[in-house]
Design an enzyme around this catalytic site. Structure first.
Site, PDB file in Angstrom:
ATOM      1  N   GLU A 160      -7.593   3.286   5.570  1.00 49.02           N
ATOM      2  CA  GLU A 160      -7.679   2.217   4.576  1.00 49.02           C
ATOM      3  C   GLU A 160      -6.650   1.144   4.900  1.00 49.02           C
ATOM      4  OE1 GLU A 160      -9.973   1.630   2.157  1.00 49.02           O
ATOM      5  OE2 GLU A 160      -8.829  -0.212   2.324  1.00 49.02           O
ATOM      6  N   LYS A 219      -4.593   2.758  12.687  1.00 49.18           N
ATOM      7  CA  LYS A 219      -3.978   2.572  11.367  1.00 49.18           C
ATOM      8  C   LYS A 219      -2.457   2.497  11.483  1.00 49.18           C
ATOM      9  CE  LYS A 219      -3.017   2.380   7.136  1.00 49.18           C
ATOM     10  NZ  LYS A 219      -3.206   1.178   6.346  1.00 49.18           N
ATOM     11  N   CYS A 275       4.340   2.755   2.650  1.00 45.32           N
ATOM     12  CA  CYS A 275       3.735   3.037   3.961  1.00 45.32           C
ATOM     13  C   CYS A 275       4.428   2.486   5.197  1.00 45.32           C
ATOM     14  CB  CYS A 275       2.285   2.584   3.944  1.00 45.32           C
ATOM     15  SG  CYS A 275       1.319   3.600   2.811  1.00 45.32           S
ATOM     16  N   ARG A 440      14.069 -13.525  -2.204  1.00 44.80           N
ATOM     17  CA  ARG A 440      12.646 -13.751  -1.928  1.00 44.80           C
ATOM     18  C   ARG A 440      12.303 -15.229  -1.771  1.00 44.80           C
ATOM     19  NH1 ARG A 440       9.432  -9.276  -0.649  1.00 44.80           N
ATOM     20  NH2 ARG A 440      10.168  -7.486  -1.815  1.00 44.80           N
TER      21      ARG A 440
HETATM   22  P1  NAD Z   1      -0.622   8.629  -4.005  1.00 44.43           P
HETATM   23  O1  NAD Z   1       0.581   9.469  -3.923  1.00 44.43           O
HETATM   24  O2  NAD Z   1      -0.674   7.473  -4.950  1.00 44.43           O
HETATM   25  O3  NAD Z   1      -1.895   9.560  -4.345  1.00 44.43           O
HETATM   26  C1  NAD Z   1      -2.155  10.771  -3.723  1.00 44.43           C
HETATM   27  C2  NAD Z   1      -2.777  11.703  -4.764  1.00 44.43           C
HETATM   28  O4  NAD Z   1      -3.284  12.860  -4.095  1.00 44.43           O
HETATM   29  C3  NAD Z   1      -1.806  12.233  -5.820  1.00 44.43           C
HETATM   30  O5  NAD Z   1      -2.232  11.837  -7.101  1.00 44.43           O
HETATM   31  C4  NAD Z   1      -1.851  13.772  -5.645  1.00 44.43           C
HETATM   32  O6  NAD Z   1      -1.749  14.474  -6.861  1.00 44.43           O
HETATM   33  C5  NAD Z   1      -3.197  13.947  -5.004  1.00 44.43           C
HETATM   34  N1  NAD Z   1      -3.410  15.206  -4.270  1.00 44.43           N
HETATM   35  C6  NAD Z   1      -2.576  15.855  -3.416  1.00 44.43           C
HETATM   36  N2  NAD Z   1      -3.178  16.952  -2.918  1.00 44.43           N
HETATM   37  C7  NAD Z   1      -4.419  17.021  -3.458  1.00 44.43           C
HETATM   38  C8  NAD Z   1      -5.521  17.906  -3.336  1.00 44.43           C
HETATM   39  N3  NAD Z   1      -5.479  18.967  -2.508  1.00 44.43           N
HETATM   40  N4  NAD Z   1      -6.635  17.670  -4.054  1.00 44.43           N
HETATM   41  C9  NAD Z   1      -6.701  16.589  -4.879  1.00 44.43           C
HETATM   42  N5  NAD Z   1      -5.701  15.695  -5.024  1.00 44.43           N
HETATM   43  C10 NAD Z   1      -4.568  15.901  -4.324  1.00 44.43           C
HETATM   44  O7  NAD Z   1      -0.901   8.114  -2.508  1.00 44.43           O
HETATM   45  P2  NAD Z   1      -1.646   6.764  -2.054  1.00 44.43           P
HETATM   46  O8  NAD Z   1      -0.707   5.598  -2.137  1.00 44.43           O
HETATM   47  O9  NAD Z   1      -2.970   6.681  -2.704  1.00 44.43           O
HETATM   48  O10 NAD Z   1      -1.826   7.079  -0.497  1.00 44.43           O
HETATM   49  C11 NAD Z   1      -2.740   8.051  -0.042  1.00 44.43           C
HETATM   50  C12 NAD Z   1      -2.874   7.914   1.458  1.00 44.43           C
HETATM   51  O11 NAD Z   1      -3.394   6.621   1.782  1.00 44.43           O
HETATM   52  C13 NAD Z   1      -1.554   8.026   2.228  1.00 44.43           C
HETATM   53  O12 NAD Z   1      -1.800   8.700   3.439  1.00 44.43           O
HETATM   54  C14 NAD Z   1      -1.167   6.587   2.490  1.00 44.43           C
HETATM   55  O13 NAD Z   1      -0.393   6.458   3.658  1.00 44.43           O
HETATM   56  C15 NAD Z   1      -2.516   5.941   2.680  1.00 44.43           C
HETATM   57  N6  NAD Z   1      -2.571   4.504   2.359  1.00 44.43           N
HETATM   58  C16 NAD Z   1      -1.940   4.025   1.242  1.00 44.43           C
HETATM   59  C17 NAD Z   1      -2.052   2.667   0.923  1.00 44.43           C
HETATM   60  C18 NAD Z   1      -1.398   2.092  -0.301  1.00 44.43           C
HETATM   61  O14 NAD Z   1      -1.468   0.879  -0.483  1.00 44.43           O
HETATM   62  N7  NAD Z   1      -0.770   2.857  -1.150  1.00 44.43           N
HETATM   63  C19 NAD Z   1      -2.835   1.813   1.721  1.00 44.43           C
HETATM   64  C20 NAD Z   1      -3.474   2.359   2.843  1.00 44.43           C
HETATM   65  C21 NAD Z   1      -3.345   3.708   3.144  1.00 44.43           C
HETATM   66  C1  UGA Z   2       0.599  -2.664   3.755  1.00 38.10           C
HETATM   67  C2  UGA Z   2      -0.437  -3.321   4.670  1.00 38.10           C
HETATM   68  O1  UGA Z   2      -0.388  -4.743   4.455  1.00 38.10           O
HETATM   69  C3  UGA Z   2      -1.836  -2.792   4.382  1.00 38.10           C
HETATM   70  O2  UGA Z   2      -2.765  -3.345   5.322  1.00 38.10           O
HETATM   71  C4  UGA Z   2      -1.825  -1.262   4.520  1.00 38.10           C
HETATM   72  O3  UGA Z   2      -3.099  -0.741   4.202  1.00 38.10           O
HETATM   73  C5  UGA Z   2      -0.791  -0.696   3.573  1.00 38.10           C
HETATM   74  O4  UGA Z   2       0.509  -1.246   3.888  1.00 38.10           O
HETATM   75  C6  UGA Z   2      -0.646   0.798   3.700  1.00 38.10           C
HETATM   76  O5  UGA Z   2      -0.995   1.373   4.693  1.00 38.10           O
HETATM   77  O6  UGA Z   2      -0.107   1.314   2.716  1.00 38.10           O
HETATM   78  P1  UGA Z   2       1.371  -2.982   1.241  1.00 38.10           P
HETATM   79  O7  UGA Z   2       2.543  -2.167   1.662  1.00 38.10           O
HETATM   80  O8  UGA Z   2       0.643  -2.586   0.020  1.00 38.10           O
HETATM   81  O9  UGA Z   2       0.285  -3.036   2.417  1.00 38.10           O
HETATM   82  O10 UGA Z   2       1.823  -4.502   1.011  1.00 38.10           O
HETATM   83  P2  UGA Z   2       2.224  -5.697   2.035  1.00 38.10           P
HETATM   84  O11 UGA Z   2       1.643  -6.944   1.515  1.00 38.10           O
HETATM   85  O12 UGA Z   2       1.934  -5.349   3.430  1.00 38.10           O
HETATM   86  O13 UGA Z   2       3.800  -5.792   1.818  1.00 38.10           O
HETATM   87  C7  UGA Z   2       4.669  -4.778   2.291  1.00 38.10           C
HETATM   88  C8  UGA Z   2       6.110  -5.241   2.117  1.00 38.10           C
HETATM   89  O14 UGA Z   2       6.410  -6.298   3.036  1.00 38.10           O
HETATM   90  C9  UGA Z   2       6.432  -5.789   0.720  1.00 38.10           C
HETATM   91  O15 UGA Z   2       7.710  -5.364   0.341  1.00 38.10           O
HETATM   92  C10 UGA Z   2       6.392  -7.291   0.921  1.00 38.10           C
HETATM   93  O16 UGA Z   2       7.160  -7.999  -0.007  1.00 38.10           O
HETATM   94  C11 UGA Z   2       6.960  -7.409   2.329  1.00 38.10           C
HETATM   95  N1  UGA Z   2       6.565  -8.639   3.037  1.00 38.10           N
HETATM   96  C12 UGA Z   2       5.259  -8.880   3.306  1.00 38.10           C
HETATM   97  C13 UGA Z   2       7.541  -9.525   3.441  1.00 38.10           C
HETATM   98  O17 UGA Z   2       8.741  -9.312   3.221  1.00 38.10           O
HETATM   99  N2  UGA Z   2       7.162 -10.659   4.121  1.00 38.10           N
HETATM  100  C14 UGA Z   2       5.856 -10.923   4.404  1.00 38.10           C
HETATM  101  O18 UGA Z   2       5.589 -11.976   5.047  1.00 38.10           O
HETATM  102  C15 UGA Z   2       4.884 -10.014   3.984  1.00 38.10           C
END
Ligand code: NAD
Ligand code: UGA
Length: 462
Positions: A160, A219, A275, A440
């Site tokens: 994602e 990713k 992340c 910022r």
């Molecule tokens: P999160 O911690 O918000 O959610 C994960 C959820 O999974 C929790 O609510 C937990 O209770 C649940 N869980 C754990 N084990 C489970 C199981 N066996 N069955 C059902 N539920 C279970 O995490 P998130 O931010 O949603 O991230 C999830 C993954 O996606 C991570 O690998 C992260 O790196 C990736 N990711 C996150 C973002 C983001 O913006 N947060 C963006 C891209 C990718």
């Molecule tokens: C980031 C990536 O942008 C997503 O593509 C990815 O899916 C995600 O991580 C993930 O794998 O979790 P996110 O962390 O939600 O998304 O937000 P960003 O907009 O990337 O910002 C990350 C951090 O960088 C923030 O603290 C933001 O303020 C900072 N940032 C961003 C800067 O300091 N300068 C910039 O120019 C951009």
């Protein structure tokens, strides 16, 4: 392979919004998001969603109860599904081999074991979580060793790329969808089944299919490149401050080169979020594991620079306030890791506040979306004692209450509302000299100077 029923394990920042979008775009598919965290599931079923994302309420409302369901009945949801997204957390491992760098895959493994236990017939398993390259092999081995003889699986990678704060727009109109699968007839059919779901609203030419390992690795590499740009511009912010250059002007000048591009060049007090750091450390660990220490060291610097950016900001505050912040009230505006989210994971604000508290500052913190409990918990998690939190951390309900009687005002999140603050009012409320540290660059430097503030803006030389 026709998909009638989807289950997603993990109702977090990714699982919830992503499944809500799929359900809203594919009314013919039943989508169930399953999580053992009952509080989270209850919130997804309520009017106050556990994740704050602009536009998300409407997407959830369009499908919830029709073909979008949130449940703690994990086993039943898995058993009923044709396709299962694994969207559980993959935090940095804090113990044993690879501590502080490797991904902790225990939630992914337990999800795979649970799927194996309750599955019959054929299912497609989709890695949505961000995981180290080659994790699909481990998932396949666990499934094969623990399932009944009539259960069969295809494992796909579908990372994602949404960013928090813009999740709905990113899901609705992504730059690309990436799907990795095995280059076998079964693998190709599974890839095609997942492609056909996204193709309900995303043009086919933006749906990229690759082999499993390219998808898994892309990713980590995407996040590493994005974070690297921020560390690059942040390194230059320090040089701008030293030389009289303006980092925003430098960013515009270099960003107009189409080979560099204008995005992700905003200097800041440091990147945060759940992340970037975790995924770069994961990449570092992979490189070390594959005998590539030079590559590992190259990427490690992105995290080092980010840590330095946060600590040099604190040092600037302390030195400017006549080398002591002991018992001085400091207004902190913003605690979330970026605007338009209530997420504070790895927010630079946590570390800046911790270090100011170590200097015995008295903090008045305001954030429009982060709850007082979340702020206190985050500070406790990084070692601030309960006594210090009780005596030296005040949570304010608006920026003016935070600024009243403050020696300094510090911005740590780029919330839009900070751009339109009543600066003359803030000036009147503060002690003099009234110091501002804009981490910022959201406040108008000219206005600050004209009003009589002593201001420091990240990346702006004097
Ligand atoms: P999160 O911690 O918000 O959610 C994960 C959820 O999974 C929790 O609510 C937990 O209770 C649940 N869980 C754990 N084990 C489970 C199981 N066996 N069955 C059902 N539920 C279970 O995490 P998130 O931010 O949603 O991230 C999830 C993954 O996606 C991570 O690998 C992260 O790196 C990736 N990711 C996150 C973002 C983001 O913006 N947060 C963006 C891209 C990718
Ligand atoms: C980031 C990536 O942008 C997503 O593509 C990815 O899916 C995600 O991580 C993930 O794998 O979790 P996110 O962390 O939600 O998304 O937000 P960003 O907009 O990337 O910002 C990350 C951090 O960088 C923030 O603290 C933001 O303020 C900072 N940032 C961003 C800067 O300091 N300068 C910039 O120019 C951009």
């Amino acid at each position: 392979m026709k998909i009638n029923s989807i289950c997603c394990l993990g109702a977090g920042y990714v699982g919830g919004p992503t499944m809500a979008m799929i359900a809203s775009k594919c009314p013919h598919i039943q989508v169930t998001v399953a999580d053992m965290n009952a509080q989270r599931v209850d919130a997804w079923n309520s009017d106050v969603l556990p994740v704050y994302e602009p536009g998300l309420d409407a997407v959830v409302a369009s499908a919830r109860g029709r073909n979008l369901h949130f449940t703690t009945e994990i086993r039943a949801a898995v058993a009923a599904a044709d396709l299962i997204f694994v969207s559980v957390g993959t935090p940095t491992k804090s113990y044993g081999i690879g501590a502080g760098r490797a991904a902790d895959l225990r939630y992914v493994e337990s999800a795979a074991r649970l799927i194996a236990e309750v599955s019959h017939g054929h299912k497609i398993i989709v890695e949505k979580s961000t995981i180290p390259v080659k994790t699909a092999s481990a998932i396949k081995a666990i499934l094969a060793a623990n399932s009944s003889s009539e259960a069969t699986f295809d494992v796909l990678s579908n990372p994602e790329f949404l960013a928090e704060g813009t999740a709905v727009a990113d899901l609705e109109n992504p730059d690309r969808i990436l799907i990795g699968g095995e280059l076998t007839p079964g693998g190709n059919a599974a890839v095609e089944a997942l492609v056909s779901i996204y193709a309900q609203w995303i043009p086919r030419q933006r749906i990229l299919t690759t082999n499993l390992w390219s998808s898994e690795l892309s990713k980590l590499v995407a996040n590493a490149f994005l974070a690297q740009r921020i560390s690059s511009i942040n390194s230059i912010s320090a040089l701008c401050e030293a030389t009289g250059a303006d980092v925003d002007e430098v960013a515009s000048a270099i960003g107009m080169d189409s080979r560099i591009g204008p995005k992700f060049l905003k200097a800041s007090v440091g990147f945060g979020g759940s992340c970037f750091q975790k995924d770069i450390l994961n990449l570092v660990y992979l490189c070390e594991s594959f005998g590539l220490p030079h590559v590992a060291e190259y990427w490690r610097q992105v995290v080092h620079l980010n840590d330095w950016q946060k600590s040099r900001f604190v040092e600037k505050i302390v030195r400017t306030l006549f080398n002591t912040v002991n018992n001085k009230r400091i207004a902190v505006l913003g605690f979330a890791f970026k605007k338009d989210t209530n997420d504070t994971r790895e927010s630079p604000a946590i570390y800046v506040c911790r270090d100011l508290l170590r200097e015995h500052a008295h903090l008045a913190i305001y954030d429009p979306r982060v709850s007082p409990d979340a702020i206190r918990n985050d500070l406790a998690h990084v070692g601030v004692s309960p006594e210090l939190i009780a005596t030296n951390v005040e949570i304010s309900t608006n920026p003016y209450a935070a600024a009243a009687g403050a020696h300094a005002l510090v911005t740590l999140t780029e919330w839009d509302e900070f751009r339109t603050l009543d600066l003359p009012r803030i000036y009147d409320l503060m002690l003099k000299p009234a110091f501002v540290f804009d981490g910022r660059a959201v406040l108008s430097n000219e206005s600050l100077t004209a009003l009589g503030f002593e201001s420091f803006v990240i990346g702006k030389g004097q």
